[in-house]
Design a protein around this motif. Sequence first.
Motif, PDB file in Angstrom:
ATOM      1  N   PRO A   8       0.838  -1.206   0.000  1.00  0.00           N
ATOM      2  CA  PRO A   8       0.000   0.000   0.000  1.00  0.00           C
ATOM      3  C   PRO A   8       0.874   1.258   0.000  1.00  0.00           C
ATOM      4  CG  PRO A   8      -0.851  -1.588   1.565  1.00  0.00           C
ATOM      5  CD  PRO A   8       0.485  -2.110   1.095  1.00  0.00           C
ATOM      6  N   LEU A   9       0.480   2.230  -0.820  1.00  0.00           N
ATOM      7  CA  LEU A   9       1.325   3.393  -1.068  1.00  0.00           C
ATOM      8  C   LEU A   9       0.711   4.696  -0.574  1.00  0.00           C
ATOM      9  CD1 LEU A   9       2.229   2.603  -4.791  1.00  0.00           C
ATOM     10  CD2 LEU A   9       3.618   2.125  -2.755  1.00  0.00           C
ATOM     11  N   SER A  10       1.602   5.627  -0.288  1.00  0.00           N
ATOM     12  CA  SER A  10       1.242   7.030  -0.113  1.00  0.00           C
ATOM     13  C   SER A  10       1.908   7.784  -1.259  1.00  0.00           C
ATOM     14  CB  SER A  10       1.758   7.567   1.223  1.00  0.00           C
ATOM     15  OG  SER A  10       1.530   8.962   1.306  1.00  0.00           O
ATOM     16  N   ILE A  11       1.117   8.630  -1.928  1.00  0.00           N
ATOM     17  CA  ILE A  11       1.600   9.374  -3.091  1.00  0.00           C
ATOM     18  C   ILE A  11       1.348  10.854  -2.856  1.00  0.00           C
ATOM     19  CG2 ILE A  11       1.361   9.725  -5.580  1.00  0.00           C
ATOM     20  CD1 ILE A  11       0.139   6.809  -5.590  1.00  0.00           C
ATOM     21  N   THR A  12       2.388  11.668  -3.036  1.00  0.00           N
ATOM     22  CA  THR A  12       2.255  13.116  -2.910  1.00  0.00           C
ATOM     23  C   THR A  12       2.780  13.764  -4.179  1.00  0.00           C
ATOM     24  OG1 THR A  12       2.607  13.028  -0.515  1.00  0.00           O
ATOM     25  CG2 THR A  12       2.921  15.159  -1.580  1.00  0.00           C
ATOM     26  N   ILE A  13       1.993  14.703  -4.720  1.00  0.00           N
ATOM     27  CA  ILE A  13       2.432  15.514  -5.850  1.00  0.00           C
ATOM     28  C   ILE A  13       2.430  16.971  -5.402  1.00  0.00           C
ATOM     29  CG2 ILE A  13       1.951  16.281  -8.210  1.00  0.00           C
ATOM     30  CD1 ILE A  13       0.610  13.557  -8.682  1.00  0.00           C
ATOM     31  N   GLY A  18       6.101  23.967  -4.141  1.00  0.00           N
ATOM     32  CA  GLY A  18       6.077  23.105  -2.969  1.00  0.00           C
ATOM     33  C   GLY A  18       4.701  22.918  -2.344  1.00  0.00           C
ATOM     34  N   GLN A  19       3.657  23.408  -3.016  1.00  0.00           N
ATOM     35  CA  GLN A  19       2.302  23.247  -2.495  1.00  0.00           C
ATOM     36  C   GLN A  19       1.736  21.892  -2.897  1.00  0.00           C
ATOM     37  OE1 GLN A  19       0.973  25.622  -0.379  1.00  0.00           O
ATOM     38  NE2 GLN A  19       3.091  26.311  -0.624  1.00  0.00           N
ATOM     39  N   THR A  20       1.062  21.239  -1.976  1.00  0.00           N
ATOM     40  CA  THR A  20       0.474  19.928  -2.250  1.00  0.00           C
ATOM     41  C   THR A  20      -0.674  20.069  -3.239  1.00  0.00           C
ATOM     42  OG1 THR A  20       1.054  19.157  -0.032  1.00  0.00           O
ATOM     43  CG2 THR A  20      -0.629  17.905  -1.223  1.00  0.00           C
ATOM     44  N   LYS A  21      -0.592  19.327  -4.324  1.00  0.00           N
ATOM     45  CA  LYS A  21      -1.641  19.300  -5.340  1.00  0.00           C
ATOM     46  C   LYS A  21      -2.430  18.003  -5.301  1.00  0.00           C
ATOM     47  CE  LYS A  21      -1.097  23.322  -6.958  1.00  0.00           C
ATOM     48  NZ  LYS A  21      -2.152  24.294  -6.711  1.00  0.00           N
ATOM     49  N   TYR A  22      -1.800  16.963  -4.818  1.00  0.00           N
ATOM     50  CA  TYR A  22      -2.454  15.654  -4.778  1.00  0.00           C
ATOM     51  C   TYR A  22      -1.833  14.846  -3.658  1.00  0.00           C
ATOM     52  CZ  TYR A  22      -4.157  11.104  -6.403  1.00  0.00           C
ATOM     53  OH  TYR A  22      -4.768   9.879  -6.486  1.00  0.00           O
ATOM     54  N   LEU A  23      -2.692  14.159  -2.926  1.00  0.00           N
ATOM     55  CA  LEU A  23      -2.226  13.290  -1.852  1.00  0.00           C
ATOM     56  C   LEU A  23      -3.155  12.092  -1.780  1.00  0.00           C
ATOM     57  CD1 LEU A  23      -0.489  12.688   0.665  1.00  0.00           C
ATOM     58  CD2 LEU A  23      -2.085  14.079   1.958  1.00  0.00           C
ATOM     59  N   ALA A  41       9.121  14.155  -2.165  1.00  0.00           N
ATOM     60  CA  ALA A  41       8.767  15.145  -3.192  1.00  0.00           C
ATOM     61  C   ALA A  41       9.380  16.502  -2.861  1.00  0.00           C
ATOM     62  CB  ALA A  41       7.251  15.252  -3.316  1.00  0.00           C
ATOM     63  N   TRP A  42       9.294  16.918  -1.602  1.00  0.00           N
ATOM     64  CA  TRP A  42       9.812  18.221  -1.169  1.00  0.00           C
ATOM     65  C   TRP A  42      11.329  18.286  -1.337  1.00  0.00           C
ATOM     66  CZ3 TRP A  42      13.029  20.493   2.383  1.00  0.00           C
ATOM     67  CH2 TRP A  42      12.821  21.854   2.640  1.00  0.00           C
ATOM     68  N   THR A  43      12.006  17.201  -1.026  1.00  0.00           N
ATOM     69  CA  THR A  43      13.460  17.136  -1.155  1.00  0.00           C
ATOM     70  C   THR A  43      13.896  17.411  -2.592  1.00  0.00           C
ATOM     71  OG1 THR A  43      13.668  15.626   0.706  1.00  0.00           O
ATOM     72  CG2 THR A  43      15.470  15.605  -0.900  1.00  0.00           C
ATOM     73  N   CYS A  44      13.196  16.848  -3.557  1.00  0.00           N
ATOM     74  CA  CYS A  44      13.536  17.076  -4.971  1.00  0.00           C
ATOM     75  C   CYS A  44      13.469  18.547  -5.321  1.00  0.00           C
ATOM     76  CB  CYS A  44      12.576  16.313  -5.878  1.00  0.00           C
ATOM     77  SG  CYS A  44      12.697  14.550  -5.747  1.00  0.00           S
ATOM     78  N   LEU A  45      12.387  19.206  -4.923  1.00  0.00           N
ATOM     79  CA  LEU A  45      12.248  20.630  -5.229  1.00  0.00           C
ATOM     80  C   LEU A  45      13.299  21.455  -4.500  1.00  0.00           C
ATOM     81  CD1 LEU A  45       8.377  21.043  -5.136  1.00  0.00           C
ATOM     82  CD2 LEU A  45       9.849  21.011  -7.150  1.00  0.00           C
ATOM     83  N   ALA A  46      13.553  21.115  -3.254  1.00  0.00           N
ATOM     84  CA  ALA A  46      14.510  21.885  -2.450  1.00  0.00           C
ATOM     85  C   ALA A  46      15.924  21.795  -3.008  1.00  0.00           C
ATOM     86  CB  ALA A  46      14.488  21.398  -1.002  1.00  0.00           C
ATOM     87  N   MET A  47      16.303  20.643  -3.534  1.00  0.00           N
ATOM     88  CA  MET A  47      17.672  20.433  -4.000  1.00  0.00           C
ATOM     89  C   MET A  47      17.817  20.562  -5.519  1.00  0.00           C
ATOM     90  SD  MET A  47      19.298  20.162  -1.240  1.00  0.00           S
ATOM     91  CE  MET A  47      20.907  19.718  -1.858  1.00  0.00           C
ATOM     92  N   GLY A  48      16.725  20.415  -6.257  1.00  0.00           N
ATOM     93  CA  GLY A  48      16.791  20.547  -7.707  1.00  0.00           C
ATOM     94  C   GLY A  48      17.138  19.274  -8.446  1.00  0.00           C
ATOM     95  N   GLY A  95       6.854  20.428 -11.046  1.00  0.00           N
ATOM     96  CA  GLY A  95       6.502  19.880  -9.752  1.00  0.00           C
ATOM     97  C   GLY A  95       7.355  18.681  -9.410  1.00  0.00           C
ATOM     98  N   SER A  96       6.885  17.938  -8.424  1.00  0.00           N
ATOM     99  CA  SER A  96       7.602  16.734  -8.003  1.00  0.00           C
ATOM    100  C   SER A  96       6.600  15.721  -7.468  1.00  0.00           C
ATOM    101  CB  SER A  96       8.635  17.068  -6.928  1.00  0.00           C
ATOM    102  OG  SER A  96       7.993  17.581  -5.783  1.00  0.00           O
ATOM    103  N   MET A  97       7.028  14.486  -7.431  1.00  0.00           N
ATOM    104  CA  MET A  97       6.208  13.410  -6.877  1.00  0.00           C
ATOM    105  C   MET A  97       7.057  12.590  -5.926  1.00  0.00           C
ATOM    106  SD  MET A  97       4.331  10.137  -8.702  1.00  0.00           S
ATOM    107  CE  MET A  97       3.044  11.029  -9.527  1.00  0.00           C
ATOM    108  N   GLY A  98       6.456  12.228  -4.811  1.00  0.00           N
ATOM    109  CA  GLY A  98       7.091  11.325  -3.873  1.00  0.00           C
ATOM    110  C   GLY A  98       6.171  10.161  -3.587  1.00  0.00           C
ATOM    111  N   ILE A  99       6.705   8.980  -3.542  1.00  0.00           N
ATOM    112  CA  ILE A  99       5.940   7.776  -3.214  1.00  0.00           C
ATOM    113  C   ILE A  99       6.653   7.041  -2.100  1.00  0.00           C
ATOM    114  CG2 ILE A  99       5.137   5.528  -4.035  1.00  0.00           C
ATOM    115  CD1 ILE A  99       4.608   6.735  -6.724  1.00  0.00           C
TER     116      ILE A  99
END
Length: 136
Positions: A8-13, A18-23, A41-48, A95-99
């Motif tokens: 089972p997954l948690s997905i954040t876009i 850095g604003q949450t668009k999908y969770l 997801a946040w780490t990707c945006l913060a570091m590029g 944007g970014s996605m984290g799973i």
Amino acid sequence: AKPINAMPLSITILDKTGQTKYLLNEDGTGLMRNDISFGKAWTCLAMGFSSRELTANLDARRQFLASLSTASKGKMIHAPGGILIIDKHSKQVVGSMGISGDTSYRDEYLAIMACQQCGYQTSPNSPHPNYLKSHL
């Protein structure tokens, strides 16, 4: 997620600010998975760059890793599963996605495939070669 029998997954876009668009949290997802998917997801945006690239870059620099964690007030997650979402035409990060929920490499694979199937480019643009061998 079904073709690889993912847990089972948690997905954040997040959008590029850095604003949450999908969770989404699937039934059976662990309590911390939401925070972990957001952090990836946040780490990707913060570091590029992707969380996999960050992990690889920081393996030999543990002191810097600790300072990033402090500076981000604990938001950064240093594990694969976070990707940048890139517009195919403008080549700009949108944007970014984290799973989170399965192994980090399988989380990353699912994020890459989902974004690419929706017509976006991703960074990284292909999954880690060992994602199929990775199991919880």
